[in-house]
Write an enzyme that holds these catalytic residues in place. Structure first.
Site, mmCIF file in Angstrom:
data_model
loop_
_atom_site.group_PDB
_atom_site.id
_atom_site.type_symbol
_atom_site.label_atom_id
_atom_site.label_comp_id
_atom_site.label_asym_id
_atom_site.label_seq_id
_atom_site.Cartn_x
_atom_site.Cartn_y
_atom_site.Cartn_z
ATOM 1 N N GLU B 50 2.260 -42.244 -20.467
ATOM 2 C CA GLU B 50 2.940 -41.159 -21.183
ATOM 3 C C GLU B 50 4.397 -40.987 -20.752
ATOM 4 O OE1 GLU B 50 -0.123 -41.000 -19.978
ATOM 5 O OE2 GLU B 50 -1.459 -40.163 -21.499
ATOM 6 N N PHE B 112 -12.663 -29.968 -18.582
ATOM 7 C CA PHE B 112 -12.260 -31.365 -18.368
ATOM 8 C C PHE B 112 -10.890 -31.616 -19.010
ATOM 9 C CE2 PHE B 112 -12.272 -35.841 -19.879
ATOM 10 C CZ PHE B 112 -12.170 -36.427 -18.635
ATOM 11 N N GLN B 113 -10.013 -32.216 -18.266
ATOM 12 C CA GLN B 113 -8.635 -32.514 -18.691
ATOM 13 C C GLN B 113 -7.876 -31.265 -19.130
ATOM 14 O OE1 GLN B 113 -8.726 -35.995 -21.349
ATOM 15 N NE2 GLN B 113 -8.462 -37.281 -19.545
ATOM 16 N N LYS B 162 -7.623 -27.998 -29.310
ATOM 17 C CA LYS B 162 -8.377 -28.966 -30.108
ATOM 18 C C LYS B 162 -9.000 -28.302 -31.345
ATOM 19 C CE LYS B 162 -11.539 -32.838 -29.833
ATOM 20 N NZ LYS B 162 -12.384 -33.696 -29.001
ATOM 21 N N MET B 479 21.169 -48.351 -4.148
ATOM 22 C CA MET B 479 21.932 -47.124 -3.879
ATOM 23 C C MET B 479 21.426 -46.452 -2.599
ATOM 24 S SD MET B 479 24.571 -45.630 -4.887
ATOM 25 C CE MET B 479 25.056 -45.692 -6.608
#
Lengths: 190, 573
Positions: B50, B112-113, B162, B479
């Site tokens: 993602e 969940f999630q 959802k 760097m």
């Protein structure tokens, strides 16, 4: 005892002693009143802006207004002129903030509600009642050994009252945080 | 016609003219993905992580000026996206992120999630909205696009439960034409009185300096800036975010400013008497030590965001408004007023700048036996005729890209300036390539940064994205190594990149072309060959000098006049 509430330095005098050049770099207390969308997340966004940018919230109160889509929030903060300017800009940038004013910019009235619970011995009752009376407070609950009083006023008055309560056995203090409104025709409306 | 929440969402995206959505499916967005499956208007690009989706949408947005769109699932889907959202937020990139949320009935139950997506993203979005009802989807999407693209742009997240996309619940669809928000009225025109004062101050300047930033590109005002700068004849510098807003090959352009800016740009900042800041926010990497910033200058500042004005540097003439109409009005005022810039003063100012230029602050050893990273960027510029879309990751290679690729046009230079996100370059290049399928797109990166989103090589194969990856491989987090050399007495803690993969084989295993380049003499041919392969991704692994540092450099907390130059190092050696 009443003198204590009046015996404070008038705003500005301390600065004058230091000279005008110090005014912008001196940290001052400000009361910012906001009208915000009455939506979930609005309070969090505002509180988060203060913590994320390292600004201080000394007191905060929120409640709905006569328009139920709008909440009014009163934030007490402190900072130099630059910091206050930045706080106001950052608050205005938040999408939930409809309008705001810095009440401390002009004359205004400040009120805070305080509830105080005192454990009391019999020989202290008169003195406590006198004290509450002098500060224009009210006793709102009494049991055998506990008195509960309410008091309204600005921060200095509440502080002075608490100072006078020091000899007593203070059980609990609840403060609403200040509310503010500008004097005269200056009003915060949509 | 009645539509489900998922179908409504897609219709909204279609109405907004969205052609690509970058995303990754999961439980909470399955209804939406099912709706995607049954339509042809909006194309979905499946990333491999993602973070890649947000950077790709970001790259797309920066290469086009249009908002980038992301679709991720709840929980880890949205937490993985946070880095990319914060990246877009810091650089004011318009982006709309749609995240799935667990059904509204179980919100707060540690389902969940489940993660508090609006809570987690609140500090790094312009705004976010939780949608729990199908009826609210269309308005939320309209609001999100409006907020993301107007005023100071930024990412806006819509978290949709959802149940709001339940395919069995269908309602009539109507997309609002416009939206009014009583709490959000971004500035447009600048204040005419301030604009007049600003023009007066500008023409009266003896040692003027124009400093322009990313706001000019975001505000689509490169043309107006160029016209005004040429009309005045003044020197101009761009910030890292502003490169391309003014043609880098033009004689009035004196290079980037700031920590790794040119000597002439930084010295001109330090010595100028009027500074004209356009769509720039006085970032600490630009200003250096604030007490020493432009000590002799009166400052004019145009910005769309009032909170950017006098945030760190007090300005004399603030102008809040969109850069484009403000610059247009300034040009009009300039034409009307009688006074012209003081030609004599300007001439001696330019003479001074030419003196500083003679120092040749971007000098490097062109006869080295080892590939110098700067030469790779210079050759890339030559091979692409200066007209490629160039993305970068973060570190030394980013600075060399900014110093040595001369951007003449806006939207060409795409990098994570504010947040400094390693892993940005490759997915951003995907977004740029999808937006401009026929244009050359190069990702200048390093062996450390590229490994942070290397999985997107798979996405590049799936969508046939012929990106050219320019890996400046010096076997160090360059760097970090440079700072350790300067400020930690050469204790290179954890900055050596051990156990590197064979990048050629790695590219090949993903179905791409890999080329390893070890000799300075092979650089140009490798790049030319790579850009000839118009339909293939080519991973060019350049083994560069591990000891090379980025110069000039202003150490953190120092002023513009306290630069370290490569010359000093050479003199000491």
């Amino acid at each position: 005892m009443l003198d204590k509430t009046r015996d404070r330095v008038p705003a500005g005098r301390f600065d004058e002693a230091l000279g005008p050049s110090n005014e912008s770099t001196k940290s001052m207390r400000h009361i910012i009143s906001l009208l915000v969308e009455n939506e979930s997340g609005a309070l969090s966004r505002i509180a988060n802006m203060f913590s994320a940018r390292g600004y201080n919230i000394e007191a905060l109160s929120v409640a709905p207004t006569d328009d139920d889509t709008v909440s009014r929030m009163t934030v007490v903060t402190s900072g130099t002129d630059e910091i206050i300017e930045q706080i106001i800009k950052q608050l205005n940038k938040l999408v939930d903030v409809i309008k705001l004013i810095d009440l401390t910019e002009s004359t205004h009235i400040e009120r805070e509600l305080m509830l105080v619970k005192v454990n009391i011995r019999e020989n202290e009752v008169t003195e406590l009642m006198q004290l509450i009376d002098v500060f224009r407070g009210h006793v709102i609950d009494v049991t055998d050994n506990v008195y509960t009083a309410e008091l309204t006023g600005d921060a200095e008055k509440l502080k002075a009252f608490l100072h006078n309560l020091e000899p007593f056995d203070l059980a609990e203090v609840v403060r609403s945080g200040p509310l503010g409104i500008a004097r005269g025709d200056r009003a915060l409306r949509i | 016609m009645n539509l489900s929440g998922g179908e409504i969402l897609i219709q909204c995206l279609k109405e907004e003219g969205v052609d690509y959505v970058f995303g990754y499916p999961g439980g909470a967005v399955l209804h939406i993905y099912d709706a995607f499956f049954r339509q042809q208007h909006v194309r979905h690009v499946l990333v491999r992580h993602e973070q890649g989706a947000t950077h790709a949408a970001d790259g797309y947005a920066r290469a086009t000026g249009k908002p980038g769109v992301v679709l991720v699932t709840s929980g880890p889907g949205v937490t993985n996206a946070v880095t990319g959202i914060a990246t877009a937020h810091m650089d004011s990139v318009p982006m709309v992120i749609i995240s799935g949320q667990v059904p509204s009935a179980v919100i707060g139950s540690d389902a969940f999630q489940e993660v508090d997506a609006t809570g987690i993203t609140r500090p790094c979005v312009k705004h976010n909205i939780l949608v729990k009802n199908v009826e609210d989807i269309a308005v939320a999407v309209k609001k999100a696009f409006f907020l993301a693209t107007t005023g100071r742009p930024g990412p806006v997240l819509i978290d949709i439960t959802k149940d709001a996309t339940d395919p069995n619940i269908k309602i009539p669809f109507e997309y609002p034409d416009s939206i009014e928000l009583r709490s959000y009225k971004p500035a447009e025109q600048g204040h005419t009185g301030q604009i007049r004062k600003a023009v007066e101050m500008l023409v009266n300047a003896k040692r003027p300096m124009i400093y322009s930033g990313g706001g000019v590109i975001l505000g689509n005002a490169a043309e107006e800036l160029t016209t005004l700068t040429r009309a005045l004849g003044y020197p101009i510098t761009n910030t890292l975010m502003g490169l391309g807003a003014y043609p880098a090959t033009d004689k009035q352009f004196i290079g980037m400013l700031g920590m790794h800016g040119t000597y002439e740009a930084n010295m001109a900042m330090h010595e100028c008497d009027v500074l004209f800041a356009v769509g720039a926010r006085f970032d600490d990497r630009v200003t250096g030590k604030l007490e020493d910033f432009c000590p002799f200058a009166k400052i004019i500042h145009i910005d769309i965001d009032p909170s950017s004005i006098s945030k760190t540097v007090k300005v004399d003439i603030p102008i809040v408004g969109q850069v484009k109409p403000v610059l247009t009005e300034m040009l009009d005022v300039l034409k009307k007023i009688k006074r012209k810039p003081d030609a004599k003063a300007l001439q001696s100012w330019w003479q001074q700048i030419q003196e500083w230029k003679k120092l040749d602050c971007l000098h490097y050893d062109r006869d080295s036996d080892i590939i110098k990273p700067q030469s790779v960027v210079e050759t890339l510029y030559k091979v692409t005729k200066g007209d490629a879309f160039v993305t970068s990751d973060v570190g030394q290679h980013q600075m060399w890209a900014a110093q040595f690729y001369k951007f003449d046009k806006p939207y060409r230079w795409i990098n994570s300036g504010g947040l400094g996100t390693m892993g940005f370059g490759l997915p951003a290049a995907m977004g740029a390539q999808l937006a401009h399928p026929d244009a050359p797109v190069a990702c200048i990166t390093g062996e450390a940064s590229i490994q942070m989103c290397i999985q997107e090589l798979s996405t590049c194969l799936q969508y046939r994205l012929p990106i050219k990856i320019i890996n400046l491989n010096n076997r160090y987090m360059g760097m970090v190594r440079q700072w350790q050399e300067f400020f930690y007495e050469g204790r290179y803690a954890m900055s050596y990149m051990d156990a590197l993969p064979d990048f050629v084989k790695l590219a090949e295993s993903y179905g791409h072309v890999g080329i390893k380049v070890e000799q300075p003499g092979d650089v140009e041919k490798a790049l030319t060959d790579a850009f000839k392969m118009k339909d293939r991704l080519v991973f060019l692994d350049f083994l560069t000098d591990p000891t090379e540092n980025v110069y000039p450099m202003i150490a953190s907390g120092k002023g513009h006049h306290e630069m370290h130059l490569a010359q000093e190092e050479r003199e000491l050696a």
